[in-house]
Each structure stands twice: as structure tokens, then as C-alpha cells.
Enzyme design. Structure first.
Site, PDB file in Angstrom:
ATOM      1  N   LYS A 194     -44.361  31.804 -29.574  1.00 55.25           N
ATOM      2  CA  LYS A 194     -44.627  30.737 -28.604  1.00 55.25           C
ATOM      3  C   LYS A 194     -44.582  31.356 -27.211  1.00 55.25           C
ATOM      4  O   LYS A 194     -43.514  31.526 -26.624  1.00 55.25           O
ATOM      5  CB  LYS A 194     -43.596  29.606 -28.684  1.00 55.25           C
ATOM      6  CG  LYS A 194     -44.105  28.369 -27.932  1.00 55.25           C
ATOM      7  CD  LYS A 194     -43.027  27.475 -27.372  1.00 55.25           C
ATOM      8  CE  LYS A 194     -42.516  27.880 -26.027  1.00 55.25           C
ATOM      9  NZ  LYS A 194     -43.500  27.935 -24.927  1.00 55.25           N
ATOM     10  N   GLU A 267     -32.669  37.647 -24.456  1.00 51.84           N
ATOM     11  CA  GLU A 267     -32.880  38.502 -23.271  1.00 51.84           C
ATOM     12  C   GLU A 267     -33.004  37.568 -22.087  1.00 51.84           C
ATOM     13  O   GLU A 267     -33.994  36.863 -21.947  1.00 51.84           O
ATOM     14  CB  GLU A 267     -34.163  39.325 -23.442  1.00 51.84           C
ATOM     15  CG  GLU A 267     -34.238  40.149 -24.712  1.00 51.84           C
ATOM     16  CD  GLU A 267     -33.334  41.375 -24.675  1.00 51.84           C
ATOM     17  OE1 GLU A 267     -32.862  41.740 -23.586  1.00 51.84           O
ATOM     18  OE2 GLU A 267     -33.079  41.950 -25.748  1.00 51.84           O
ATOM     19  N   CYS A 301     -37.208  40.412 -14.655  1.00 46.03           N
ATOM     20  CA  CYS A 301     -35.788  40.184 -14.957  1.00 46.03           C
ATOM     21  C   CYS A 301     -34.915  41.327 -14.486  1.00 46.03           C
ATOM     22  O   CYS A 301     -33.763  41.122 -14.106  1.00 46.03           O
ATOM     23  CB  CYS A 301     -35.611  39.961 -16.453  1.00 46.03           C
ATOM     24  SG  CYS A 301     -36.271  41.307 -17.450  1.00 46.03           S
ATOM     25  N   GLU A 399     -29.834  33.716  -9.525  1.00 45.41           N
ATOM     26  CA  GLU A 399     -31.076  34.481  -9.640  1.00 45.41           C
ATOM     27  C   GLU A 399     -32.174  33.747  -8.866  1.00 45.41           C
ATOM     28  O   GLU A 399     -32.425  32.564  -9.108  1.00 45.41           O
ATOM     29  CB  GLU A 399     -31.460  34.580 -11.130  1.00 45.41           C
ATOM     30  CG  GLU A 399     -32.684  35.426 -11.388  1.00 45.41           C
ATOM     31  CD  GLU A 399     -33.105  35.411 -12.869  1.00 45.41           C
ATOM     32  OE1 GLU A 399     -33.098  34.325 -13.478  1.00 45.41           O
ATOM     33  OE2 GLU A 399     -33.455  36.472 -13.397  1.00 45.41           O
TER      34      GLU A 399
HETATM   35  P1  NAD Z   1     -37.432  29.604 -19.410  1.00 47.20           P
HETATM   36  O1  NAD Z   1     -36.109  29.789 -20.056  1.00 47.20           O
HETATM   37  O2  NAD Z   1     -37.672  28.371 -18.639  1.00 47.20           O
HETATM   38  O3  NAD Z   1     -38.612  29.684 -20.496  1.00 47.20           O
HETATM   39  C1  NAD Z   1     -38.771  30.788 -21.367  1.00 47.20           C
HETATM   40  C2  NAD Z   1     -39.483  30.323 -22.631  1.00 47.20           C
HETATM   41  O4  NAD Z   1     -38.631  29.417 -23.320  1.00 47.20           O
HETATM   42  C3  NAD Z   1     -40.783  29.570 -22.380  1.00 47.20           C
HETATM   43  O5  NAD Z   1     -41.721  29.920 -23.376  1.00 47.20           O
HETATM   44  C4  NAD Z   1     -40.364  28.110 -22.539  1.00 47.20           C
HETATM   45  O6  NAD Z   1     -41.425  27.264 -22.913  1.00 47.20           O
HETATM   46  C5  NAD Z   1     -39.326  28.220 -23.637  1.00 47.20           C
HETATM   47  N1  NAD Z   1     -38.346  27.118 -23.698  1.00 47.20           N
HETATM   48  C6  NAD Z   1     -37.920  26.331 -22.693  1.00 47.20           C
HETATM   49  N2  NAD Z   1     -37.002  25.455 -23.159  1.00 47.20           N
HETATM   50  C7  NAD Z   1     -36.826  25.711 -24.470  1.00 47.20           C
HETATM   51  C8  NAD Z   1     -36.001  25.155 -25.500  1.00 47.20           C
HETATM   52  N3  NAD Z   1     -35.163  24.155 -25.252  1.00 47.20           N
HETATM   53  N4  NAD Z   1     -36.086  25.680 -26.734  1.00 47.20           N
HETATM   54  C9  NAD Z   1     -36.898  26.711 -27.003  1.00 47.20           C
HETATM   55  N5  NAD Z   1     -37.716  27.281 -26.064  1.00 47.20           N
HETATM   56  C10 NAD Z   1     -37.679  26.783 -24.813  1.00 47.20           C
HETATM   57  O7  NAD Z   1     -37.638  30.906 -18.494  1.00 47.20           O
HETATM   58  P2  NAD Z   1     -38.803  31.163 -17.436  1.00 47.20           P
HETATM   59  O8  NAD Z   1     -38.464  30.509 -16.162  1.00 47.20           O
HETATM   60  O9  NAD Z   1     -40.115  30.910 -18.041  1.00 47.20           O
HETATM   61  O10 NAD Z   1     -38.670  32.755 -17.270  1.00 47.20           O
HETATM   62  C11 NAD Z   1     -37.948  33.356 -16.270  1.00 47.20           C
HETATM   63  C12 NAD Z   1     -36.563  33.751 -16.768  1.00 47.20           C
HETATM   64  O11 NAD Z   1     -36.695  34.681 -17.842  1.00 47.20           O
HETATM   65  C13 NAD Z   1     -35.755  34.465 -15.706  1.00 47.20           C
HETATM   66  O12 NAD Z   1     -34.434  34.002 -15.735  1.00 47.20           O
HETATM   67  C14 NAD Z   1     -35.822  35.927 -16.134  1.00 47.20           C
HETATM   68  O13 NAD Z   1     -34.741  36.712 -15.660  1.00 47.20           O
HETATM   69  C15 NAD Z   1     -35.845  35.802 -17.618  1.00 47.20           C
HETATM   70  N6  NAD Z   1     -36.416  36.995 -18.259  1.00 47.20           N
HETATM   71  C16 NAD Z   1     -35.579  37.837 -18.921  1.00 47.20           C
HETATM   72  C17 NAD Z   1     -36.086  39.000 -19.489  1.00 47.20           C
HETATM   73  C18 NAD Z   1     -35.183  39.979 -20.209  1.00 47.20           C
HETATM   74  O14 NAD Z   1     -35.703  40.859 -20.891  1.00 47.20           O
HETATM   75  N7  NAD Z   1     -33.881  39.882 -20.059  1.00 47.20           N
HETATM   76  C19 NAD Z   1     -37.457  39.285 -19.388  1.00 47.20           C
HETATM   77  C20 NAD Z   1     -38.270  38.392 -18.704  1.00 47.20           C
HETATM   78  C21 NAD Z   1     -37.743  37.247 -18.144  1.00 47.20           C
END
Ligand code: NAD
Length: 530
Positions: A194, A267, A301, A399
Site C-alpha cells: 500500500k 521505520e 527521515c 520532527e
Molecule cells: P504517515 O504515517 O502519515 O503515513 C505512512 C503510510 O501509512 C501511508 O501509506 C499512510 O496511508 C499509511 N497509514 C496512515 N494511517 C494508517 C493506519 N492507521 N494504518 C495503516 N496505515 C496507515 O507518514 P507520512 O507523513 O506519509 O510520512 C512521513 C513520515 O515517515 C515522517 O515521520 C518520516 O520521518 C517517516 N519516514 C521514516 C522512514 C524510515 O525509514 N525510518 C522513511 C521515510 C519516512
């Protein structure tokens, strides 16, 4: 379903930011969604104009996708590991050969500068090469020490989990759609992905390349939709969850996976520190810090949002760093002429603006940047450097996930380590020093899953033989290295016992047998049995 591109190539210069309609039509056919699925429109961050219309999967579609993946997995898991690994050396070449069109898609959907998109292309090549060549070593059956030497013969086997659900964010849409899947697939699993809807076309094109490389049709399924609905349905249906995203969502996903007793790797976010020690090569550090703070407009990230400068060199460092920041070229070109791209969404722009305005209102000084740039594109924000940030300001510990870094002065390595370890996160750190042993020692004291010495973030990220992930609130589990693939397997211990078993032999009673075992254990220790 008819994906549409709005800009008219004849009349509208924004047409250069459109996705080829035939390509979009072909790609969306791969989304698991019913014929009457509702749709959602995505918008190009560079222009704000509509980019594609995508189908939205339902929770029932998720079940269909998982069932289809499960059916395909059985045959796949039965193939020798060498056969499962082979497509990924092909994928390595396909991704490099098709990088132009992939980078166009990444830029159109995500708004980043091309150089930051190339990191994703390179990452897929590196991870594919690594696991295609190393998986057999990571996963091969291993002989292990048995309970009794000679009498117990123990083997550890690695079985695939089954169907792995991968939930990915929008910020590194190409690599996060593919690299975890590479490890999961070689380990014998199927994958239901997804991606974030904003960057779905990138993920779907990557899936096409996987198929072209030789991954069987059906083994990787894609669903799209709201995280709370479709993501949650996926967590409820798969055998393992590989989640990348924010810490807040990670907690929800972990709780849901925990209730089902399925494993999850998470992650998550970071508030990463970069330390310039007193003996750093300041020109090199300044160049690296620009990349550390502003790659993908800070929507990375592992980018640095806190800069800890040793007071002896702070001014000299800033004299080199700030002009470089101010000279950064913002833009929307689909080529390498730009240093910093756009934010991805109005939501990201609002967060960045709020963090900077809050800091400014509470007395922080803006050393560079500090404003949105609608003249470049609707979601652009200048690379921004703040000084005098205090604990009451939002950007101190939260962040930002944008092009904003705060500068702090420290008087020793010890203080730098203490400041780096403040807060709940523990994802990444960057240390600049001419003394690499000192850099390693400082790094080992920082609670972060990856530490780069004399590099911004890419060296540790690209060193895929070692695990990568977050400590504390930045994650659970690791990608890359042995852990990055064994997480997608169940370890199994098969022990064959010969001769004497564990019950009392030769008519001994339980007490006599316990005495004999006590002697045996002492002999085993003395003999150096491990
Ligand atoms: P997010 O948590 O809002 O969304 C990430 C994914 O999760 C999306 O596909 C979203 O649709 C899905 N999602 C949202 N709610 C969900 C739920 N209740 N159940 C299952 N899936 C759900 O994050 P974002 O704002 O899209 O991304 C940015 C964040 O991701 C930042 O905090 C960044 O640091 C982090 N990030 C971490 C890494 C890593 O490797 N540590 C890499 C990239 C981004």
C-alpha cells in the site's frame, strides 16, 4: 477508470508536468479495486495541477489482494532460493536503464529535485544486488550446537512468513515501494503493497519493472486508499507488516499487529543531529551539511534538523555553510539543474510554516531562508537555518520534515552527545571530525540506528550489509543486512536426538539421572562447549 492529465500540451506550459495518459491508464489497471471503485485525484506538487485519477481500494479489495498473493506465494516459496534471487539482478539493470522515466514520475508525484530522486534509483540497484547475492548466506539452513554434543543434531531453518504487507509513505516513493519487497520476495514471501496514494504511479511503474525482471504476476499486489481504512485492513490480513511512516501511525500499526500476534517492523520518524567537532574539515562539513539538511527539501527521515556546532568552529563553519544554503537553486526542472525541490503537500507546507513562525515569534533568529516561495511553485519553502531555538519552540523536539535546521553551540564532545541524545527519537546522526576513531567513539555513544562519520546520511544508508533503522521512538526492527531479510522469515529449530534421550535411561531413578546430568553439564562447560 480514466486517468486524466489536465494540462493541454498545445496550450498550457504546465503540460510538461503531466503524466502520459496511456502510461497512467496502464498503471492504474494494476491496482486491486472493483469496477465501481471510487476515485481520488492527485496533484503535482510543482504546479498544483491535477496529475492522475486513481481508484480507491476497499477493505474487501484488500482481502482479494491478500488471497491472490497467498495463492501465488505457494509456488514461489517452493522454488530454489537461487531462482527467487535471479530476477533481482535483472531488476538492478532495469532500474538503472529506465531511470529517466522513473525520475520523471518521482519528481512529478513527489516534487523533489532530480538528484534526490536518483538516490532512490541507486538504492534499489544496491539493495537488489546485495540480497540477490547474499540472501543464500543469510537464509541457508545452519547447523547449530545441539543440547548434547554428538547426540543432539540441530539445524536452524528459515521459512517465509507468507504474505507481507508493506505500507509506505510518499517521501521516497520509489525505493520504499521496492527495497523492502526485494528482501521479502527473495525470502519466499508474497507482498501486498500500500503505497501512499500521492505517489502511487511511481510504485506501480516499479511493480511493472519487477514483473519484467521475472517476478511472477500476482506475487506482488497493490492496493490504494486512506491509511486508516485500507492500511488498517491490510494490517488485519497479512502475516507480517513492514511499515514506514510517522511515529504516531507506527504506534497504531504496532498495536494492531500486536493484537493479531503478527510481527511488524516499523521505520519511523527522527529529529536527527549533525555534529561538527572542533577538528572538522569545515569546507567538507559545510558541503555535507547542506545535503544532510535539505535533501528532498528536508522530507527525508534521516535528514538533519539539529546542527550541533563546537563553539571553537561554529562561526567559521556558519561562514561556509550559510552562503551555500543561500546559493541553493530552487526549481521545478525535470533535470539536474536544481538543488532543492518542493514540499509535497499543503499539509507539509503548513507544518513547516508553523514551525518557523512559532520559532520566530518566540525569539529565534532566521539566519537563512524563512519564507515560502510561491513564485517558484505553490508548495516551495526556502532552505531555512534558525539560531536561538529554545525548548519551548515546536521545532526544538518535534520532527518538522521540511527544509528547516536549528543551530546549537556546544563546548565539548560530551555535550554534543548529550544534546544529540535529547528527545525520544533515535534514527540517524552525522559527525564531522578529522579523527575518524574519535568519530566512531562519539557515534557509538549516540542513540541512533545509523551514524555517518564525515558523510551526511547516504554512506550508512547505502552500506546495506549492515542493519538500518531506528532506536527508541524511531522504530522497531531493521531493514538491510541479515536482519533486513530474516525479519520476513520464521526461524525453525529441528533437532534430532540419538542414543540417550532426556528421560532417565538404564533404570536410573529421576534423582540419579539429575546427578548424572549435573556431572555431564560440568564436563561440557570445562570442555569449552558453547
Ligand atoms: P504517515 O504515517 O502519515 O503515513 C505512512 C503510510 O501509512 C501511508 O501509506 C499512510 O496511508 C499509511 N497509514 C496512515 N494511517 C494508517 C493506519 N492507521 N494504518 C495503516 N496505515 C496507515 O507518514 P507520512 O507523513 O506519509 O510520512 C512521513 C513520515 O515517515 C515522517 O515521520 C518520516 O520521518 C517517516 N519516514 C521514516 C522512514 C524510515 O525509514 N525510518 C522513511 C521515510 C519516512
Amino acid at each position: 477508470m480514466s486517468p486524466e492529465t489536465i494540462a493541454d500540451p498545445e496550450t498550457d506550459p504546465r503540460a510538461t508536468y503531466a503524466v502520459d495518459p496511456a502510461l497512467a491508464r496502464r498503471l492504474v489497471r494494476r491496482v486491486v479495486a472493483g469496477p465501481r471503485a471510487t476515485t481520488v485525484t492527485t496533484y503535482a506538487p510543482f504546479t498544483g495541477s491535477p496529475l492522475a485519477v486513481l481508484p480507491v481500494s476497499t477493505p474487501d479489495d484488500v482481502l482479494v489482494a491478500v488471497d491472490a498473493a497467498r495463492a501465488a506465494q505457494r509456488g514461489w516459496a517452493g522454488r530454489p532460493l537461487a531462482d527467487r534471487a535471479r530476477p533481482f539482478l535483472v531488476l538492478h539493470d532495469l532500474v538503472l536503464d529506465h531511470q529517466g522515466e522513473l525520475l520523471d514520475l518521482v519528481q512529478l508525484e513527489c516534487g523533489k529535485a532530480r538528484a534526490h530522486g536518483f538516490e532512490e534509483v541507486a538504492d534499489i540497484a544496491i539493495v537488489s544486488r546485495h540480497y540477490a547475492r547474499r540472501a543464500s548466506q543469510y537464509l541457508r539452513p545452519r547447523r547449530r550446537q545441539g543440547a548434547f554434543p554428538v547426540l543432539s543434531s540441530t539445524h536452524e531453518l528459515r521459512h517465509p512468513k507468507g504474505v507481507v504487507g508493506i505500507i509506505a509513505p510518499w517521501n521516497y516513493p520509489l525505493t520504499l515501494a521496492v527495497t523492502d519487497a526485494v528482501a521479502a520476495l527473495i525470502a519466499g514471501n508474497a507482498v501486498v503493497l500500500k503505497p501512499d496514494t500521492q505517489t502511487a504511479l511511481t510504485a506501480l511503474r516499479a511493480l511493472e519493472l519487477l514483473t519484467e525482471a521475472g517476478v511472477p504476476e500476482g506475487l506482488v499486489q497493490v492496493v490504494l486508499g486512506e491509511g486508516e481504512v485500507v492500511g488498517a485492513a491490510l494490517v488485519d490480513a497479512v502475516d507480517y507488516v513492514c511499515f514506514t511512516g510517522s511515529t504516531a501511525t507506527g504506534r497504531t500499526v504496532a498495536a494492531q499487529a500486536g493484537r493479531r500476534l503478527v510481527g511488524a517492523s516499523l521505520e519511523l520518524g527522527g529529529k536527527n543531529a549533525l555534529y561538527v567537532a572542533a577538528d572538522a574539515d569545515l569546507d567538507r562539513a559545510a558541503e555535507g551539511a547542506v545535503r544532510a539538511c535539505f535533501a528532498s527539501a528536508g522530507q527525508l527521515c534521516i535528514s538533519s534538523e539539529r546542527m550541533l556546532l563546537h563553539e571553537d568552529v561554529a562561526d567559521a563553519f556558519l561562514a561556509r555553510f550559510l552562503p551555500r544554503v543561500e546559493a541553493m537553486r530552487l526549481g521545478t526542472s525535470l533535470d539536474y539543474s536544481v538543488d532543492c525541490g518542493s514540499l509535497v503537500s499543503k499539509r507539509q507546507l503548513d507544518v513547516v510554516t508553523a514551525h518557523v513562525e512559532d520559532a520566530r515569534a518566540r525569539g529565534a533568529r532566521v539566519l537563512a531562508g524563512g519564507r515560502a516561495r510561491p513564485d517558484v511553485g505553490p508548495l516551495f519553502y526556502e532552505p531555512t537555518v534558525l539560531d536561538g531555538v529554545t525548548t519551548d519552540m515546536t521545532c526544538y523536539a518535534e520532527e518538522t520534515f521540511g527544509p528547516v535546521v536549528s543551530v546549537y553551540r556546544v563546548s565539548s564532545d560530551d555535550e554534543a552527545v548529550a544534546r544529540a541524545n535529547e528527545g525520544d527519537y533515535g534514527l540517524s546522526a552525522s559527525i564531522w571530525t578529522r579523527d575518524v576513531d574519535r568519530g566512531r567513539r562519539i557515534g557509538a555513544r549516540i542513540k541512533a540506528g545509523t551514524v555517518n562519520v564525515n558523510e551526511a546520511y547516504a554512506a550508512a544508508w547505502a552500506s546495506v550489509g549492515a542493519p538500518m533503522g531506528g532506536m527508541r521512538s524511531s522504530g522497531v526492527g531493521r531493514r538491510h543486512g541479515a536482519e533486513g531479510i530474516t525479519r520476513f522469515t520464521e526461524g525453525q529449530n529441528i533437532t534430532v536426538q540419538r542414543g540417550i534421550g532426556f528421560g532417565a535411561p538404564f533404570g536410573l531413578d529421576a534423582e540419579q539421572w539429575a546427578g548424572a546430568l549435573t556431572v555431564g553439564l560440568k564436563i561440557m562447560k570445562r570442555a569449552g562447549v558453547r
